[in-house]
Design a protein around this motif. Structure first.
Motif, PDB file in Angstrom:
ATOM      1  N   CYS A  24      -7.882 -12.327   4.562  1.00 46.60           N
ATOM      2  CA  CYS A  24      -9.115 -11.858   4.582  1.00 46.60           C
ATOM      3  C   CYS A  24      -9.371 -11.216   6.032  1.00 46.60           C
ATOM      4  O   CYS A  24     -10.264 -10.113   6.097  1.00 46.60           O
ATOM      5  N   THR A  25      -8.518 -11.535   7.048  1.00 50.02           N
ATOM      6  CA  THR A  25      -8.728 -11.108   8.459  1.00 50.02           C
ATOM      7  C   THR A  25      -7.874  -9.505   8.242  1.00 50.02           C
ATOM      8  O   THR A  25      -8.671  -8.581   8.712  1.00 50.02           O
ATOM      9  N   ILE A  26      -6.985  -9.338   7.486  1.00 47.22           N
ATOM     10  CA  ILE A  26      -6.426  -8.050   7.317  1.00 47.22           C
ATOM     11  C   ILE A  26      -7.528  -7.197   6.669  1.00 47.22           C
ATOM     12  O   ILE A  26      -7.478  -5.876   7.111  1.00 47.22           O
ATOM     13  N   ALA A  27      -8.226  -7.515   5.514  1.00 48.37           N
ATOM     14  CA  ALA A  27      -9.050  -6.943   5.063  1.00 48.37           C
ATOM     15  C   ALA A  27     -10.333  -6.468   6.036  1.00 48.37           C
ATOM     16  O   ALA A  27     -10.752  -5.236   6.006  1.00 48.37           O
ATOM     17  N   GLY A  58       3.269 -10.500  -7.502  1.00 48.72           N
ATOM     18  CA  GLY A  58       3.750  -9.350  -8.348  1.00 48.72           C
ATOM     19  C   GLY A  58       2.949  -8.308  -8.354  1.00 48.72           C
ATOM     20  O   GLY A  58       3.212  -7.279  -9.029  1.00 48.72           O
ATOM     21  N   VAL A  59       2.176  -8.221  -7.279  1.00 43.50           N
ATOM     22  CA  VAL A  59       1.127  -6.979  -7.067  1.00 43.50           C
ATOM     23  C   VAL A  59       0.874  -6.533  -5.607  1.00 43.50           C
ATOM     24  O   VAL A  59       1.006  -7.639  -4.891  1.00 43.50           O
ATOM     25  N   ALA A  60       0.580  -5.504  -5.230  1.00 39.79           N
ATOM     26  CA  ALA A  60       0.277  -5.271  -3.835  1.00 39.79           C
ATOM     27  C   ALA A  60      -1.254  -5.546  -3.906  1.00 39.79           C
ATOM     28  O   ALA A  60      -2.210  -5.378  -4.664  1.00 39.79           O
ATOM     29  N   LEU A  61      -1.799  -6.168  -2.575  1.00 40.26           N
ATOM     30  CA  LEU A  61      -2.967  -6.580  -2.359  1.00 40.26           C
ATOM     31  C   LEU A  61      -3.820  -5.361  -1.477  1.00 40.26           C
ATOM     32  O   LEU A  61      -4.984  -5.471  -1.500  1.00 40.26           O
ATOM     33  N   PHE A  62      -3.010  -4.708  -0.875  1.00 39.12           N
ATOM     34  CA  PHE A  62      -3.683  -3.248  -0.225  1.00 39.12           C
ATOM     35  C   PHE A  62      -3.221  -2.057  -0.597  1.00 39.12           C
ATOM     36  O   PHE A  62      -1.764  -2.333  -0.673  1.00 39.12           O
TER      37      PHE A  62
END
Length: 87
Positions: A24-27, A58-62
């Motif tokens: 959440c902080t990265i976002a 298995g997926v990119a979040l950003f």
């Protein structure tokens, strides 16, 4: 019903409060560097944690091709779940 319980159990293993807070902080900050400063941790350790979560899922979040980082569709779903975990 059993499939839903298994999915929830898997989700619980894939996200803990620390990971939820960090992602959440990265976002919010739009970068790993900015988030690491806010969290008072090293940028490499935060980057490694994000890579590990993405590998587990298995997926990119950003989307890292833009600045600031933007959540992918999977990232948006993860952030929604993270808000619930943190609430």
């Amino acid at each position: 019903m059993a499939a839903r319980r298994n999915a929830l159990a898997q989700g619980e293993r894939l996200m803990n409060q620390k990971q939820a807070r960090y992602i959440c902080t990265i976002a919010r900050e739009g970068s790993i560097t900015g988030a690491a400063k806010k969290l008072y941790i090293s940028q490499p350790s935060l980057s490694q944690m994000l890579r590990q979560v993405e590998t587990d899922l298995g997926v990119a979040l950003f989307d890292r091709s833009v600045s600031p980082f933007r959540p992918t569709l999977a990232g948006e779903r993860y952030l929604e779940a993270a808000q619930i975990v943190l609430a």
